[in-house]
Design a protein around this motif. Structure first.
Motif, short mmCIF file in Angstrom:
data_model
loop_
_atom_site.label_atom_id
_atom_site.label_comp_id
_atom_site.label_asym_id
_atom_site.label_seq_id
_atom_site.Cartn_x
_atom_site.Cartn_y
_atom_site.Cartn_z
N LEU A 34 6.34 -5.54 0.14
CA LEU A 34 5.11 -5.97 0.82
C LEU A 34 4.94 -7.48 0.85
O LEU A 34 5.21 -8.17 -0.13
N ASP A 35 4.45 -7.95 1.99
CA ASP A 35 3.97 -9.32 2.11
C ASP A 35 2.62 -9.38 1.37
O ASP A 35 2.00 -8.34 1.13
N LEU A 36 2.17 -10.55 1.00
CA LEU A 36 0.89 -10.66 0.27
C LEU A 36 -0.27 -11.00 1.22
O LEU A 36 -1.12 -10.16 1.50
N ASP A 37 -0.26 -12.24 1.71
CA ASP A 37 -1.37 -12.71 2.54
C ASP A 37 -1.42 -11.94 3.86
O ASP A 37 -0.47 -11.99 4.63
N GLY A 38 -2.50 -11.22 4.10
CA GLY A 38 -2.65 -10.47 5.34
C GLY A 38 -2.24 -9.01 5.22
O GLY A 38 -2.46 -8.22 6.13
N VAL A 39 -1.63 -8.65 4.06
CA VAL A 39 -1.23 -7.25 3.85
C VAL A 39 -1.92 -6.70 2.58
O VAL A 39 -2.64 -5.71 2.63
N ILE A 64 6.56 -4.45 4.91
CA ILE A 64 5.27 -4.52 5.61
C ILE A 64 4.81 -5.97 5.71
O ILE A 64 4.76 -6.69 4.71
N GLU A 65 4.49 -6.40 6.91
CA GLU A 65 4.19 -7.81 7.21
C GLU A 65 3.07 -7.96 8.25
O GLU A 65 2.88 -7.07 9.08
N ASP A 66 2.38 -9.10 8.22
CA ASP A 66 1.38 -9.39 9.26
C ASP A 66 1.78 -10.59 10.12
O ASP A 66 1.08 -10.91 11.08
N ALA A 67 2.89 -11.25 9.77
CA ALA A 67 3.29 -12.45 10.54
C ALA A 67 4.55 -12.15 11.36
O ALA A 67 5.43 -11.41 10.90
MG MG Z 1 1.35 -12.64 5.53
#
Ligand code: MG
Ligand code: B16
Length: 220
Positions: free
Chosen positions: A7-12, A169-172
């Motif tokens: 997992l990504d941290l910021d945004g996830v 899993i990512e948001d960017a």
């Molecule tokens: Mg992120």
């Protein structure tokens, strides 16, 4: 067979983008550069130093500081950021994340974090979820940041798994590219437009359903 989540941290896991924004805005103001939230979108998922370079470029000051001065500026930003993250509590987990982490454990999946943030261990402690992760990639150990796949190779390696055995899993956008290039099944959190390179996407973390993700990853 899927055996791990990276997992990504910021945004996830949590949304620290606003804190990054406030700390960068304060630093930028001190050196006569104005940034807004729209500009801040570009800073998501990229490293601290790359973020500073983009801010300096925006202000036409890319050549105005030595490497040492840039380190000082980045450290100042981080000092302000660290004050913000002191107030993070478990209530700041992204919607649905507590359930997802619980279900992942129940299902026997191993978890790791592939975040560009050097503050990730502190943030995970504040959220009281750190012990649920087998490993956290150290961004200091990376030769290249996202979109390079290295950070996701390491996320899988920390679990003793191959990238094919993991879901990332990512948001960017840069993060999705990194997951794809690592050969991992990519799940994006964001708009259809920004997540078009993802193998599967949802608009919000609260829609992240473990069963659906595993099924899609195992049948790709
Ligand atoms: Mg992120
Ligand atoms: P730090 P992620 C990223 O987190 C942030 O999205 C990005 O804005 C930040 O510059 C980067 O971490 C580095 O953070 O200054 O704390 O080392 O999305 O990769 O979890």
């Amino acid at each position: 067979m899927i055996k791990g989540l990276v997992l990504d941290l910021d945004g996830v896991i949590t949304d620290t983008a606003e804190y990054h924004y406030l700390a960068w805005k304060s630093l930028a103001e001190k050196i006569g550069i104005d940034i807004d939230r729209a500009f801040n979108e570009q800073l998501k998922g990229i490293s601290r130093m790359e973020s500073l370079e983009l801010i300096l470029e925006r202000g036409g000051k890319a050549q105005s500081y030595s490497a040492e001065e840039k380190e000082t500026l980045a450290a100042k930003k981080n000092d302000e950021y660290k004050v913000f993250i002191e107030s993070i509590t478990p209530a700041d987990l992204c919607p649905g994340m507590e359930k997802l982490l619980f279900e992942a454990k129940e299902t026997g999946l191993a978890l790791s974090v592939s975040s560009a943030s050097k503050n990730a261990p502190t943030i995970l402690e504040q959220l009281q979820v750190k012990e649920q992760f087998t490993g956290i990639v150290d961004p200091n150990s990376l030769k290249k940041g996202k979109p390079d796949p290295e950070i996701f190779y390491k996320g899988a390696e920390l679990l003793g798994l191959s990238p094919e055995e993991c879901i990332g899993i990512e948001d960017a956008e840069a993060g999705i590219d990194a997951i794809n290039d690592a050969g991992m099944f990519s799940v994006g959190v964001g708009s259809k437009e920004s997540m078009k390179a993802a193998d599967y996407f949802v608009e919000s973390t609260k829609e992240l359903d473990l069963k659906i993700m595993i099924e899609k990853a195992e049948n790709r």
